[in-house]
Design a protein around this motif. Sequence first.
Motif, PDB file in Angstrom:
ATOM      1  N   VAL A  64       0.863  -1.273   0.076  1.00 20.36           N
ATOM      2  CA  VAL A  64      -0.025  -0.104   0.151  1.00 20.36           C
ATOM      3  C   VAL A  64       0.859   1.396   0.019  1.00 20.36           C
ATOM      4  O   VAL A  64       1.807   1.477   0.874  1.00 20.36           O
ATOM      5  CB  VAL A  64      -1.084   0.106   1.307  1.00 20.36           C
ATOM      6  N   THR A  65       0.628   2.131  -0.973  1.00 23.59           N
ATOM      7  CA  THR A  65       1.524   3.395  -0.975  1.00 23.59           C
ATOM      8  C   THR A  65       0.540   4.460  -1.354  1.00 23.59           C
ATOM      9  O   THR A  65      -0.110   4.511  -2.257  1.00 23.59           O
ATOM     10  CB  THR A  65       2.500   3.124  -2.190  1.00 23.59           C
ATOM     11  N   GLY A  66       0.499   5.515  -0.578  1.00 25.13           N
ATOM     12  CA  GLY A  66      -0.211   6.525  -0.391  1.00 25.13           C
ATOM     13  C   GLY A  66      -1.780   6.449  -0.392  1.00 25.13           C
ATOM     14  O   GLY A  66      -2.444   6.869  -1.026  1.00 25.13           O
ATOM     15  N   GLY A  67      -2.019   5.281   0.392  1.00 27.84           N
ATOM     16  CA  GLY A  67      -3.471   4.709   0.510  1.00 27.84           C
ATOM     17  C   GLY A  67      -3.925   4.005  -0.691  1.00 27.84           C
ATOM     18  O   GLY A  67      -5.439   3.695  -0.407  1.00 27.84           O
ATOM     19  N   VAL A  68      -3.192   3.792  -1.486  1.00 22.80           N
ATOM     20  CA  VAL A  68      -3.646   3.056  -2.792  1.00 22.80           C
ATOM     21  C   VAL A  68      -2.791   1.546  -2.458  1.00 22.80           C
ATOM     22  O   VAL A  68      -1.510   1.667  -2.547  1.00 22.80           O
ATOM     23  CB  VAL A  68      -3.392   3.692  -3.783  1.00 22.80           C
ATOM     24  N   PRO A  84      -2.530  -0.540  -9.823  1.00 24.74           N
ATOM     25  CA  PRO A  84      -3.450   0.009  -8.836  1.00 24.74           C
ATOM     26  C   PRO A  84      -4.765  -0.711  -8.614  1.00 24.74           C
ATOM     27  O   PRO A  84      -5.274  -1.150  -9.614  1.00 24.74           O
ATOM     28  CB  PRO A  84      -3.442   1.447  -9.247  1.00 24.74           C
ATOM     29  N   ILE A  85      -5.117  -1.110  -7.494  1.00 22.31           N
ATOM     30  CA  ILE A  85      -6.281  -1.844  -7.189  1.00 22.31           C
ATOM     31  C   ILE A  85      -7.206  -0.793  -6.752  1.00 22.31           C
ATOM     32  O   ILE A  85      -7.130  -0.354  -5.394  1.00 22.31           O
ATOM     33  CB  ILE A  85      -5.892  -2.938  -5.971  1.00 22.31           C
ATOM     34  N   THR A  86      -8.247  -0.199  -7.643  1.00 20.98           N
ATOM     35  CA  THR A  86      -8.934   0.895  -7.199  1.00 20.98           C
ATOM     36  C   THR A  86     -10.465   0.554  -7.106  1.00 20.98           C
ATOM     37  O   THR A  86     -11.173   1.519  -7.044  1.00 20.98           O
ATOM     38  CB  THR A  86      -8.363   1.935  -8.099  1.00 20.98           C
ATOM     39  N   THR A  87     -11.065  -0.476  -7.846  1.00 18.99           N
ATOM     40  CA  THR A  87     -12.338  -0.695  -8.196  1.00 18.99           C
ATOM     41  C   THR A  87     -13.176  -0.793  -6.730  1.00 18.99           C
ATOM     42  O   THR A  87     -12.235  -1.379  -5.974  1.00 18.99           O
ATOM     43  CB  THR A  87     -12.653  -1.906  -8.964  1.00 18.99           C
ATOM     44  N   ALA A  88     -14.097  -0.519  -6.456  1.00 15.17           N
ATOM     45  CA  ALA A  88     -14.973  -0.740  -5.171  1.00 15.17           C
ATOM     46  C   ALA A  88     -14.874  -2.203  -4.772  1.00 15.17           C
ATOM     47  O   ALA A  88     -14.489  -2.534  -3.477  1.00 15.17           O
ATOM     48  CB  ALA A  88     -16.431  -0.340  -5.448  1.00 15.17           C
ATOM     49  N   THR A  89     -15.025  -3.337  -5.688  1.00 11.10           N
ATOM     50  CA  THR A  89     -14.882  -4.706  -5.218  1.00 11.10           C
ATOM     51  C   THR A  89     -13.352  -4.853  -5.059  1.00 11.10           C
ATOM     52  O   THR A  89     -13.384  -5.717  -3.813  1.00 11.10           O
ATOM     53  CB  THR A  89     -15.341  -5.374  -6.563  1.00 11.10           C
ATOM     54  N   GLU A  90     -12.752  -4.524  -5.673  1.00 11.75           N
ATOM     55  CA  GLU A  90     -11.069  -4.851  -5.080  1.00 11.75           C
ATOM     56  C   GLU A  90     -10.717  -4.307  -3.950  1.00 11.75           C
ATOM     57  O   GLU A  90      -9.913  -4.891  -3.052  1.00 11.75           O
ATOM     58  CB  GLU A  90     -10.226  -4.421  -6.334  1.00 11.75           C
ATOM     59  N   THR A  91     -10.946  -3.245  -3.706  1.00 11.34           N
ATOM     60  CA  THR A  91     -10.688  -2.338  -2.461  1.00 11.34           C
ATOM     61  C   THR A  91     -11.195  -2.873  -1.302  1.00 11.34           C
ATOM     62  O   THR A  91     -10.550  -2.709  -0.133  1.00 11.34           O
ATOM     63  CB  THR A  91     -10.983  -0.741  -2.479  1.00 11.34           C
ATOM     64  N   ARG A  92     -12.279  -3.885  -1.210  1.00  8.75           N
ATOM     65  CA  ARG A  92     -12.682  -4.307  -0.135  1.00  8.75           C
ATOM     66  C   ARG A  92     -12.071  -5.573   0.158  1.00  8.75           C
ATOM     67  O   ARG A  92     -12.272  -6.123   1.115  1.00  8.75           O
ATOM     68  CB  ARG A  92     -14.379  -4.778  -0.288  1.00  8.75           C
ATOM     69  N   LEU A  93     -11.277  -6.057  -0.630  1.00 12.06           N
ATOM     70  CA  LEU A  93     -10.524  -7.443  -0.314  1.00 12.06           C
ATOM     71  C   LEU A  93      -9.294  -7.118   0.744  1.00 12.06           C
ATOM     72  O   LEU A  93      -8.520  -6.080   0.634  1.00 12.06           O
ATOM     73  CB  LEU A  93      -9.868  -7.864  -1.659  1.00 12.06           C
ATOM     74  N   ASN A  94      -9.117  -7.837   1.519  1.00 12.51           N
ATOM     75  CA  ASN A  94      -7.983  -8.048   2.487  1.00 12.51           C
ATOM     76  C   ASN A  94      -7.054  -8.860   2.000  1.00 12.51           C
ATOM     77  O   ASN A  94      -7.144 -10.273   2.038  1.00 12.51           O
ATOM     78  CB  ASN A  94      -8.170  -8.301   3.837  1.00 12.51           C
ATOM     79  N   TYR A  95      -5.604  -8.547   1.376  1.00 10.65           N
ATOM     80  CA  TYR A  95      -4.939  -9.458   0.766  1.00 10.65           C
ATOM     81  C   TYR A  95      -3.836  -9.951   2.132  1.00 10.65           C
ATOM     82  O   TYR A  95      -3.443  -8.987   3.024  1.00 10.65           O
ATOM     83  CB  TYR A  95      -4.009  -8.716  -0.389  1.00 10.65           C
ATOM     84  N   SER A  96      -3.277 -11.109   2.053  1.00 13.72           N
ATOM     85  CA  SER A  96      -2.155 -11.678   3.011  1.00 13.72           C
ATOM     86  C   SER A  96      -1.664 -12.574   1.907  1.00 13.72           C
ATOM     87  O   SER A  96      -2.098 -13.721   1.820  1.00 13.72           O
ATOM     88  CB  SER A  96      -3.068 -12.403   4.071  1.00 13.72           C
TER      89      SER A  96
END
Length: 185
Positions: A64-68, A84-96
Amino acid sequence: MRKIRTILAAGVVSLLASCSNDTTFTSDIFCYFAYNTSIHNSGLLWAAVQPAGYGQFVFVSAPVTGGVRYVVAQNSSGTIDQVPITTATETRLNYSLGANNGLIIGRTTDGQLVAYDRQCPNCSRETNRYRYSLTFNSVGQTVHCSTCKRDYELNNLGYSTSGGRKLDQYLVSYKGAMLIVHNKQ
């Protein structure tokens, strides 16, 4: 005699049960990564998971850089893609992405899609630390640990050429346009 047969049968059942716990996939390090190739239909990661991508592997991280959040892929020649991961669906995902935010994803030379942890499994288990990132060897079919000097074959389920543990491997699927790497059934 009957008692001996009963004891032997119990021993065989116990041995078989213990062998069934020996799995190919890593479950002690949490991993979840989802990537929609219909949204991001170009780049290194996209090419590595395509059915024609035999023998192509990439390192994948998700900083995550600059909130993105970005999905960063790097191939064996050092070329880097940052998506960049910016769509609404993608931003809800928690990656590990495994032990230290790093995966190796690609297709073996026989076409099998695989995902490995980027940490050296021998060094990280011996020290109980996750700071042993692997690097590509020149051709990109093996990765190397600079600490223990082991090489791991990506086309051979991550086995080391000099013994020890094999690479930690995660479940991976690519259906439709969704690439999912995880370790929970």
